[in-house]
Design an enzyme around this catalytic site. Structure first.
Site, PDB file in Angstrom:
ATOM      1  N   ASP A  96       0.849  -1.188   0.000  1.00 37.62           N
ATOM      2  CA  ASP A  96       0.000   0.000   0.000  1.00 37.62           C
ATOM      3  C   ASP A  96       0.889   1.244   0.000  1.00 37.62           C
ATOM      4  O   ASP A  96       2.116   1.145   0.046  1.00 37.62           O
ATOM      5  CB  ASP A  96      -0.965  -0.020   1.181  1.00 37.62           C
ATOM      6  CG  ASP A  96      -0.262  -0.025   2.528  1.00 37.62           C
ATOM      7  OD1 ASP A  96       0.953   0.221   2.574  1.00 37.62           O
ATOM      8  OD2 ASP A  96      -0.940  -0.278   3.545  1.00 37.62           O
ATOM      9  N   GLY A  98       1.020   3.787   2.194  1.00 37.47           N
ATOM     10  CA  GLY A  98       1.369   4.386   3.478  1.00 37.47           C
ATOM     11  C   GLY A  98       0.454   5.503   3.900  1.00 37.47           C
ATOM     12  O   GLY A  98       0.491   5.956   5.045  1.00 37.47           O
ATOM     13  N   PHE A 100      -2.856   5.698   4.463  1.00 39.46           N
ATOM     14  CA  PHE A 100      -3.840   5.422   5.514  1.00 39.46           C
ATOM     15  C   PHE A 100      -3.185   5.410   6.883  1.00 39.46           C
ATOM     16  O   PHE A 100      -3.725   5.952   7.853  1.00 39.46           O
ATOM     17  CB  PHE A 100      -4.528   4.080   5.250  1.00 39.46           C
ATOM     18  CG  PHE A 100      -5.527   3.694   6.304  1.00 39.46           C
ATOM     19  CD1 PHE A 100      -6.801   4.240   6.300  1.00 39.46           C
ATOM     20  CD2 PHE A 100      -5.184   2.815   7.321  1.00 39.46           C
ATOM     21  CE1 PHE A 100      -7.722   3.907   7.293  1.00 39.46           C
ATOM     22  CE2 PHE A 100      -6.099   2.467   8.304  1.00 39.46           C
ATOM     23  CZ  PHE A 100      -7.370   3.015   8.294  1.00 39.46           C
ATOM     24  N   GLN A 197     -11.624   7.527  -4.618  1.00 40.07           N
ATOM     25  CA  GLN A 197     -12.102   8.107  -3.361  1.00 40.07           C
ATOM     26  C   GLN A 197     -13.449   8.785  -3.624  1.00 40.07           C
ATOM     27  O   GLN A 197     -14.021   8.664  -4.699  1.00 40.07           O
ATOM     28  CB  GLN A 197     -11.069   9.073  -2.791  1.00 40.07           C
ATOM     29  CG  GLN A 197      -9.822   8.391  -2.225  1.00 40.07           C
ATOM     30  CD  GLN A 197     -10.106   7.620  -0.942  1.00 40.07           C
ATOM     31  OE1 GLN A 197     -11.198   7.674  -0.370  1.00 40.07           O
ATOM     32  NE2 GLN A 197      -9.113   6.857  -0.477  1.00 40.07           N
ATOM     33  N   GLY A 224     -11.238   4.178   1.082  1.00 39.16           N
ATOM     34  CA  GLY A 224     -12.088   4.967   1.962  1.00 39.16           C
ATOM     35  C   GLY A 224     -13.381   4.287   2.357  1.00 39.16           C
ATOM     36  O   GLY A 224     -14.337   4.971   2.754  1.00 39.16           O
ATOM     37  N   ASP A 274      -7.920  -7.108   1.061  1.00 42.30           N
ATOM     38  CA  ASP A 274      -6.955  -7.323   2.145  1.00 42.30           C
ATOM     39  C   ASP A 274      -7.581  -6.841   3.436  1.00 42.30           C
ATOM     40  O   ASP A 274      -8.421  -5.941   3.434  1.00 42.30           O
ATOM     41  CB  ASP A 274      -5.658  -6.535   1.905  1.00 42.30           C
ATOM     42  CG  ASP A 274      -5.804  -5.079   2.321  1.00 42.30           C
ATOM     43  OD1 ASP A 274      -5.335  -4.719   3.419  1.00 42.30           O
ATOM     44  OD2 ASP A 274      -6.428  -4.294   1.566  1.00 42.30           O
TER      45      ASP A 274
END
Length: 383
Positions: A96, A98, A100, A197, A224, A274
């Site tokens: 990912d 990073g 979040f 998003q 999100g 995930d």
């Protein structure tokens, strides 16, 4: 002569309603979809050996850019041969961005057009994460599937805030793509995913999809929607979003979820998932089975000689008694985390394999109804 690098690709093999059966190819193998990706946050799926994870059917695991940039550092991992070698996982890895974790874990963060400045939650050291640096870190790690940096805001949120974050994420998507190409990601056979998003505002979700489709990503994610909103909101947003997404590219719902979330989301056209839920639940005494959840902390299991599921192919599920698992949980033994994580990941992979088979033979709705019925009957079905 060096072996030819396999280019990232996605093949849609079959559909059943909106449910999709596909195959992703990366330099480190193929991933049959729909797929659940165990989370290996810091270069390890907690309480599991890499070989165990693969034997359960997982063909891809997730690594976390935020945590790995803090410890041991992306440059160090690169010097040691990349993340595949470092964690002894010669199969596909997705990282990912990073973003979040910066929003949820970092201290004293400050976000602007350029990126986000923050202090590490580990030692307070200051960092500046930009779209370019996020992709650079993922390139140093050598992951097969990489993610653009985006701003993920918690729901509920004001529509103006959702709109601002979505538009910023689109601009960061363009910068992420340029950096990915500057690092020769496509030539290395890697893929970069854009992230849709728009919070819980349907029009903003569609505008995000429309803007991202103008950028040549190898796949598209829905972000999100694992930030505390009710499941019905998540599913409504998927029903709006997935029909507008590219049919010939993989669709990844980030951070989701429960077995029911997976079933419902595959029904709405999602290919990849995930979530830390199966591993985190295992470390806290909770088992997932085809009969629903079993809380091994409960005293009613103290003298129960039955295994979690005698018909499961997983040794953790079919061998050890609930009484023994209860004992391990109550005494805080490390083996409790190991066995319950093993069981949970096995169940998730079995669920995904069942969905793939059902989509292949056109019986997804039957599979959906039967799975729901088993959960509704609950653990009494195991008696």
């Amino acid at each position: 002569m060096a072996a030819e690098t396999k280019a990232f690709s996605f093949e849609l093999l079959n559909t059943d309603g909106m449910a999709r059966r596909g195959r992703i190819t990366t330099p480190h193998g193929t991933v049959e979809t729909p797929a659940f990706m165990p989370v290996g946050t810091q270069g390890t799926v907690k309480a599991m050996y890499p070989g165990q994870v693969r034997d359960l059917g997982a063909e891809v695991v997730l690594g976390n850019t935020y945590h790995l940039m803090l410890r041991p550092g992306a440059e160090r991992v690169a010097r040691l041969g990349g993340l595949h070698t470092f964690m002894n996982w010669p199969h596909t890895i997705l990282t990912d961005s990073g973003g979040f974790q910066v929003m949820s874990l970092a201290q004293l963060r400050k976000l602007d057009e350029e990126g986000v400045r923050f202090q590490s939650h580990v030692d307070g050291q200051k960092y500046h994460l930009t779209p370019e640096r996020s992709v650079e870190i993922q390139g140093l790690l050598g992951s097969d599937i990489q993610m653009q940096l985006d701003e993920c805001i918690k729901l509920p949120a004001e529509p103006d805030d959702v709109k601002r974050a979505m538009e910023l994420s689109v601009r960061w998507a363009e910068r992420s793509r340029r950096q990915f190409e500057d690092m020769n990601g496509p030539a290395k056979g890697q893929g970069l995913y854009g992230i849709v998003q728009g919070g819980d505002v349907p029009d903003l979700r569609l505008k995000s999809v429309e803007a991202l489709l103008q950028i040549p990503f190898e796949g598209y994610s829905v972000g999100g929607l694992a930030v505390g909103e009710p499941q019905e909101v998540m599913l409504k947003m998927l029903e709006v979003t997935t029909p507008a997404m590219a049919a010939d590219k993989p669709r990844y719902l980030m951070g989701v979820g429960t077995p029911d979330d997976l079933l419902e989301s595959v029904k709405r056209g999602i290919d990849q998932f995930d979530c830390v839920m199966p591993t985190r639940a295992g470390r806290h005494g909770l088992a997932y089975t085809r009969f629903g959840k079993v809380n091994l902390k409960n005293a009613r299991h103290a003298e129960d000689p039955r295994p979690l599921d005698a018909q499961s192919a997983c040794e953790a599920a079919n061998t050890y008694s609930r009484a023994y698992l209860h004992h391990l949980v109550r005494t805080g033994e490390a083996l409790a985390s190991m066995l319950l994580t093993w069981n949970n990941l096995a169940y998730y992979q079995t669920l995904m394999a069942g969905m793939r088979a059902a989509i292949e033979n056109g019986s997804f709705e039957d599979f959906y109804q039967e799975t729901k019925a088993n959960w509704a009957r609950g653990d009494i079905a195991a008696l």
